[in-house]
Design an enzyme around this catalytic site. Structure first.
Site, PDB file in Angstrom:
ATOM      1  N   THR A   1       0.664  -1.272  -0.061  1.00 12.41           N
ATOM      2  CA  THR A   1      -0.010  -0.149  -0.061  1.00 12.41           C
ATOM      3  C   THR A   1       0.962   1.171  -0.065  1.00 12.41           C
ATOM      4  O   THR A   1       1.874   1.302   0.721  1.00 12.41           O
ATOM      5  CB  THR A   1      -0.987   0.227   1.109  1.00 12.41           C
ATOM      6  OG1 THR A   1      -1.680   1.414   1.095  1.00 12.41           O
ATOM      7  CG2 THR A   1      -0.050  -0.169   2.544  1.00 12.41           C
ATOM      8  N   ILE A   2       0.470   2.174  -0.854  1.00  4.80           N
ATOM      9  CA  ILE A   2       1.375   3.484  -0.830  1.00  4.80           C
ATOM     10  C   ILE A   2       1.088   4.227   0.494  1.00  4.80           C
ATOM     11  O   ILE A   2       1.853   4.986   0.861  1.00  4.80           O
ATOM     12  CB  ILE A   2       1.124   4.372  -2.013  1.00  4.80           C
ATOM     13  CG1 ILE A   2      -0.236   4.816  -2.046  1.00  4.80           C
ATOM     14  CG2 ILE A   2       1.299   3.517  -3.450  1.00  4.80           C
ATOM     15  CD1 ILE A   2      -0.663   6.122  -3.082  1.00  4.80           C
ATOM     16  N   ASP A   3      -0.016   4.061   1.374  1.00  4.40           N
ATOM     17  CA  ASP A   3      -0.346   4.838   2.403  1.00  4.40           C
ATOM     18  C   ASP A   3       0.518   4.416   3.610  1.00  4.40           C
ATOM     19  O   ASP A   3       0.422   5.143   4.487  1.00  4.40           O
ATOM     20  CB  ASP A   3      -1.895   4.407   2.846  1.00  4.40           C
ATOM     21  CG  ASP A   3      -2.816   5.021   1.786  1.00  4.40           C
ATOM     22  OD1 ASP A   3      -2.460   6.108   1.137  1.00  4.40           O
ATOM     23  OD2 ASP A   3      -3.804   4.220   1.429  1.00  4.40           O
TER      24      ASP A   3
ATOM     25  N   MET B   1      -2.229  11.900  -1.825  1.00  5.99           N
ATOM     26  CA  MET B   1      -3.154  10.860  -1.285  1.00  5.99           C
ATOM     27  C   MET B   1      -2.729  10.522   0.098  1.00  5.99           C
ATOM     28  O   MET B   1      -2.058  10.792   0.740  1.00  5.99           O
ATOM     29  CB  MET B   1      -3.032   9.376  -2.154  1.00  5.99           C
ATOM     30  CG  MET B   1      -3.566   9.428  -3.382  1.00  5.99           C
ATOM     31  SD  MET B   1      -3.427   7.980  -4.230  1.00  5.99           S
ATOM     32  CE  MET B   1      -4.430   8.150  -5.710  1.00  5.99           C
TER      33      MET B   1
ATOM     34  N   ARG C   1      -5.949   8.955   3.115  1.00  2.69           N
ATOM     35  CA  ARG C   1      -7.240   9.141   3.793  1.00  2.69           C
ATOM     36  C   ARG C   1      -6.974   9.334   4.911  1.00  2.69           C
ATOM     37  O   ARG C   1      -7.429  10.330   5.690  1.00  2.69           O
ATOM     38  CB  ARG C   1      -8.022   7.964   3.640  1.00  2.69           C
ATOM     39  CG  ARG C   1      -9.426   7.816   3.968  1.00  2.69           C
ATOM     40  CD  ARG C   1     -10.262   6.804   3.633  1.00  2.69           C
ATOM     41  NE  ARG C   1     -10.629   6.839   2.186  1.00  2.69           N
ATOM     42  CZ  ARG C   1     -11.525   7.475   1.602  1.00  2.69           C
ATOM     43  NH1 ARG C   1     -12.214   8.084   2.456  1.00  2.69           N
ATOM     44  NH2 ARG C   1     -11.640   7.561   0.356  1.00  2.69           N
TER      45      ARG C   1
ATOM     46  N   GLU D   1      -5.105  14.219   1.370  1.00  2.52           N
ATOM     47  CA  GLU D   1      -6.525  14.377   0.688  1.00  2.52           C
ATOM     48  C   GLU D   1      -7.226  14.245   2.041  1.00  2.52           C
ATOM     49  O   GLU D   1      -8.590  14.618   1.757  1.00  2.52           O
ATOM     50  CB  GLU D   1      -6.757  13.351  -0.143  1.00  2.52           C
ATOM     51  CG  GLU D   1      -6.522  12.037   0.178  1.00  2.52           C
ATOM     52  CD  GLU D   1      -6.770  10.823  -0.942  1.00  2.52           C
ATOM     53  OE1 GLU D   1      -7.101  11.266  -1.912  1.00  2.52           O
ATOM     54  OE2 GLU D   1      -6.855   9.665  -0.570  1.00  2.52           O
TER      55      GLU D   1
ATOM     56  N   ARG E   1       1.181   6.780  -7.644  1.00  5.08           N
ATOM     57  CA  ARG E   1       1.094   5.387  -7.317  1.00  5.08           C
ATOM     58  C   ARG E   1       1.618   4.574  -8.607  1.00  5.08           C
ATOM     59  O   ARG E   1       1.664   3.354  -8.546  1.00  5.08           O
ATOM     60  CB  ARG E   1      -0.329   5.066  -6.633  1.00  5.08           C
ATOM     61  CG  ARG E   1      -1.341   4.683  -7.683  1.00  5.08           C
ATOM     62  CD  ARG E   1      -2.560   4.487  -6.846  1.00  5.08           C
ATOM     63  NE  ARG E   1      -3.421   3.796  -7.809  1.00  5.08           N
ATOM     64  CZ  ARG E   1      -4.868   3.789  -7.486  1.00  5.08           C
ATOM     65  NH1 ARG E   1      -5.172   3.788  -6.141  1.00  5.08           N
ATOM     66  NH2 ARG E   1      -5.663   3.317  -8.188  1.00  5.08           N
TER      67      ARG E   1
END
Length: 412
Positions: A140-142, A188, A190, A246, A297
């Protein structure tokens, strides 16, 4: 060798620039061990529909090209499974498909929700007495997966954002001061601000120590303080640079969102434009807003060499563990080895980390609107190394053609 003979691999959730490096690692290790490998088309959708591909042998050159190709070579999906006690139908379909293809092991490559799915499938297979090995491959890029030093995909997305911000900032600094100017980048992120925070690494190169303001979902702040900090930056340099995730909130509400996706979460986006509008209206600044969106991403042309190598390694390790037959219901966790400054893989219970989010640590938040330099001690080693991207005609990347691996296998 263990008792495993036939493996199915599936990609899940949003893409990263190195998810196909994990796929290449899976394919290479399965070939090395003489195992039969299938892949599900479009992730869980393919698993439930029996839409599987018999993965053909690939050469070392093909595997390298695949590993530097963005997107998901087999396709992906965002599909969670229900509690089997509430709705067992998806599990019935899944186990029927796996039995039809005589599958011994399922390797599921995804983020938080996908790792939770690994735990669900493993638990239900055990309850039904089905001999199935289930292993999660992280991505995951998060960077919000727990149980791993970093999430494969994050360093490459961070590297792209840092570089893009650095380049834009040098462009901004090239003009003489003729009134207030501002550049806002929306990343990005969340609920976790790892990507926006990463842009702090640009300060290692920039003379003005930008970004001047960083706004994360984990921060509590107010509009007045943000405008005052931006105004102070403009007074010092003639311009202000802002990076905002974001998912940044004000008074508990998202700064902006695009709408609600069917059966899923609210689609975020627009936080950068909101802050840009404030800077324009309150400070009279000329504002440019950049939203990298999918670019961050998918930027396989600028992957982190560390990220690429580890992404391949987690794929290899998942196959090795499946073949050994001693682990199931686990995720491949990445551990930093302090003795060698290298990386080793460690089994992490999927049930303990699935659907959990690792937020950006409060100890690394430096008020107002900054992150602590200690964060860079964690981040910078993940960015090391320049990629050797396969180059094709006209100087463009020589990506692996998706059509090479799309032939459906109907027979077990």
């Amino acid at each position: 060798m263990g008792a495993i003979r036939r493996i199915v691999y599936a990609q899940s959730g949003g893409m990263t620039a190195v998810i196909n490096a994990s796929a290449a690692g899976v394919i290479a290790e399965a070939q090395r061990r003489g195992l039969t490998l299938f892949a599900a088309r479009y992730g869980m959708h393919g698993l439930l529909a029996g839409d599987l591909i018999a993965v053909p042998p690939l050469s070392a050159e093909q595997l390298q090209r695949l590993s530097y190709t963005p997107g998901g070579i087999f396709g992906t999906a965002r599909r969670d499974l229900p509690d089997p006690e509430i709705d067992a139908t998806p599990y019935d379909l899944l186990f029927q498909v796996l039995a039809h293809y005589d599958i011994d092991a399922l390797l599921y490559n995804g983020g938080n929700g996908s790792i939770a799915t690994v735990a669900q499938i493993d638990r239900e297979a055990k309850r039904r007495g089905i001999p199935l090995t289930v292993i999660g491959i992280p991505k995951t890029i998060d960077n919000d997966l727990e149980g791993t030093h970093f999430s494969p995909g994050y360093p490459s997305a961070a590297r792209y954002l840092i570089t893009s911000f650095l380049e834009a900032s040098l462009d901004l600094a090239s003009f003489p001061a003729k009134g207030a100017r501002a550049f806002v980048m929306e990343t990005m992120g969340r609920n976790a601000g790892w990507l926006a925070a990463a842009v702090k690494a640009a300060s290692a190169v920039l003379a003005d120590e930008g970004p001047h303001l960083i706004v994360l979902p984990e921060m509590r702040w107010d509009k007045t303080a943000l405008l005052a900090a931006a105004d102070a930056a403009i007074a010092r340099t003639g311009y202000c640079t802002v990076v905002v995730a974001e998912g940044a909130t004000l008074d508990g509400e998202p700064l902006a969102y695009q709408g609600a996706e069917k059966r899923r979460y609210v689609q975020l986006g627009g936080a950068g434009s909101v802050i840009g509008g404030w800077l324009r209206d309150a400070l009279g600044a000329k504002v440019h807003v950049a939203v990298p969106d999918y670019l961050q991403r998918a930027a396989a042309h600028w992957v982190s060499a560390v990220d690429h190598r580890v992404a391949w390694q987690v794929g290899e390790t998942a196959v090795a563990w499946a073949d050994e037959g001693t682990r199931s219901g686990v995720m491949v966790g990445v551990v930093r080895d302090p003795a060698t400054s290298g990386w080793r893989m460690e089994a992490v219970d999927a049930a303990t980390v699935g659907n959990r989010e690792r937020r950006f640590p409060a100890s690394w938040i430096a008020a107002p609107f900054q992150v602590d330099s200690a964060f860079l001690d964690y981040l910078l080693p993940l960015l090391e190394g320049c990629p050797q991207i396969p180059c094709g005609a006209h100087g463009l990347p020589d990506f692996f053609p998706f059509a090479t691996l799309t032939e459906r296998s109907d027979a077990p």
